[in-house]
Scaffold this motif. Structure first.
Motif, PDB file in Angstrom:
ATOM      1  N   LYS A  50       0.836  -1.208   0.000  1.00 62.85           N
ATOM      2  CA  LYS A  50       0.000   0.000   0.000  1.00 62.85           C
ATOM      3  C   LYS A  50       0.868   1.254   0.000  1.00 62.85           C
ATOM      4  O   LYS A  50       0.550   2.244  -0.667  1.00 62.85           O
ATOM      5  CB  LYS A  50      -0.899  -0.016   1.243  1.00 62.85           C
ATOM      6  N   ARG A  51       1.974   1.209   0.730  1.00 62.04           N
ATOM      7  CA  ARG A  51       2.873   2.369   0.771  1.00 62.04           C
ATOM      8  C   ARG A  51       3.505   2.611  -0.599  1.00 62.04           C
ATOM      9  O   ARG A  51       3.686   3.768  -1.017  1.00 62.04           O
ATOM     10  CB  ARG A  51       3.943   2.120   1.837  1.00 62.04           C
ATOM     11  N   ASP A  78       2.133   1.760  -3.451  1.00 64.21           N
ATOM     12  CA  ASP A  78       1.051   2.266  -4.290  1.00 64.21           C
ATOM     13  C   ASP A  78       0.775   3.740  -4.011  1.00 64.21           C
ATOM     14  O   ASP A  78       0.461   4.515  -4.923  1.00 64.21           O
ATOM     15  CB  ASP A  78      -0.209   1.438  -4.051  1.00 64.21           C
ATOM     16  N   ASP A  79       0.896   4.145  -2.752  1.00 62.44           N
ATOM     17  CA  ASP A  79       0.678   5.557  -2.396  1.00 62.44           C
ATOM     18  C   ASP A  79       1.783   6.456  -2.930  1.00 62.44           C
ATOM     19  O   ASP A  79       1.617   7.682  -2.975  1.00 62.44           O
ATOM     20  CB  ASP A  79       0.591   5.712  -0.873  1.00 62.44           C
ATOM     21  N   SER A  95       0.658   8.757  -5.867  1.00 62.30           N
ATOM     22  CA  SER A  95      -0.115   9.941  -5.475  1.00 62.30           C
ATOM     23  C   SER A  95       0.762  10.951  -4.733  1.00 62.30           C
ATOM     24  O   SER A  95       0.558  12.162  -4.854  1.00 62.30           O
ATOM     25  CB  SER A  95      -1.307   9.529  -4.609  1.00 62.30           C
ATOM     26  N   LEU A  96       1.753  10.447  -3.984  1.00 61.33           N
ATOM     27  CA  LEU A  96       2.668  11.366  -3.310  1.00 61.33           C
ATOM     28  C   LEU A  96       3.511  12.136  -4.323  1.00 61.33           C
ATOM     29  O   LEU A  96       3.822  13.315  -4.112  1.00 61.33           O
ATOM     30  CB  LEU A  96       3.576  10.590  -2.350  1.00 61.33           C
TER      31      LEU A  96
END
Length: 228
Positions: A73-74, A76-77, A80-81
């Protein structure tokens, strides 16, 4: 593996996945009534694996079963970051450029005022006023330069890095990097998952034996008391 140990037993070797279960000749102390209720409820609903999974989720340990999902998840984030970082840099560049433009407009307005003002002729502070205007004009160039570098270096580099690292296959909503990380974690934890399922099965059978021994011991004691 002690986190799965639900009962207070004297033989602690059961906590290791590599150690065999104790023979019946060395049966440890039977679990308490509360543990017996937990065991019966797990057997009746066949949810012992889910109970262990909830324990893992509560502990939030990266090395536990399937806790690598937080890392996936990190990753994948990260996309967006990157978008947020580019947006922040773009806004900062716009602020720098706007501030420089305001400084230049302010400098031009006061430059005309100083040159047109008759009271400034021969004034000893005219040089100080002109120095403030010149400084504002030079600072305008500095802020415009900062804005250009933010967009040409930082914003461009982040956008290029995102394109290289976060490529997305055709007709797929998932990034290639995210799929790769998740697949590698699943492959690495596959042997551990098999051992965990085997260990949970052994624990269930172990506690069944403990409950059976406790029940037989109680029946023997009742029979001896009735005989006496």
């Amino acid at each position: 593996f002690d986190r799965w140990h639900l009962g207070n037993v004297t033989d602690r070797r059961i906590s290791s996945p590599c150690a065999p279960c104790s023979p019946l000749s060395r049966v440890p102390r039977a679990p308490t009534a509360m543990h017996d209720r937990i065991i019966k409820g797990s057997i009746r609903s066949n949810k012992s694996e889910k109970l262990a999974e909830r324990v893992f989720q509560a502990r939030r340990n990266f090395w536990d079963h399937k806790q690598y999902k937080r890392v996936v998840k990190r990753v994948d984030d990260g996309a967006s970051l990157c978008d947020d970082l580019m947006k922040m840099v773009q806004e900062r560049a716009a602020i720098e450029r706007k501030y420089g433009s305001v400084l230049r407009a302010w400098a031009r307005r006061w430059e005309k005022r100083i040159e047109a003002g008759a009271e400034m002729t021969g004034s000893t502070v005219k040089e100080a006023w002109s120095a403030l205007v010149d400084h504002a004009d030079s600072m305008c160039n500095v802020h415009h330069h900062v804005a250009d570098r933010l967009m040409s270096e930082v914003h461009t580099d982040v956008a290029r890095w995102k394109r290289e690292k976060y490529s997305r296959p055709l007709l797929s909503s998932e990034y290639k990097l995210v799929r790769q990380v998740r697949t590698e974690f699943e492959a690495a934890q596959q042997p551990w998952s098999r051992l965990q399922r085997k260990m949970l099965k052994s624990k269930r059978e172990y506690y069944l034996c403990c409950a059976a021994v406790e029940s037989l011991s109680r029946k023997v004691g009742d029979a001896e008391a009735a005989h006496d």
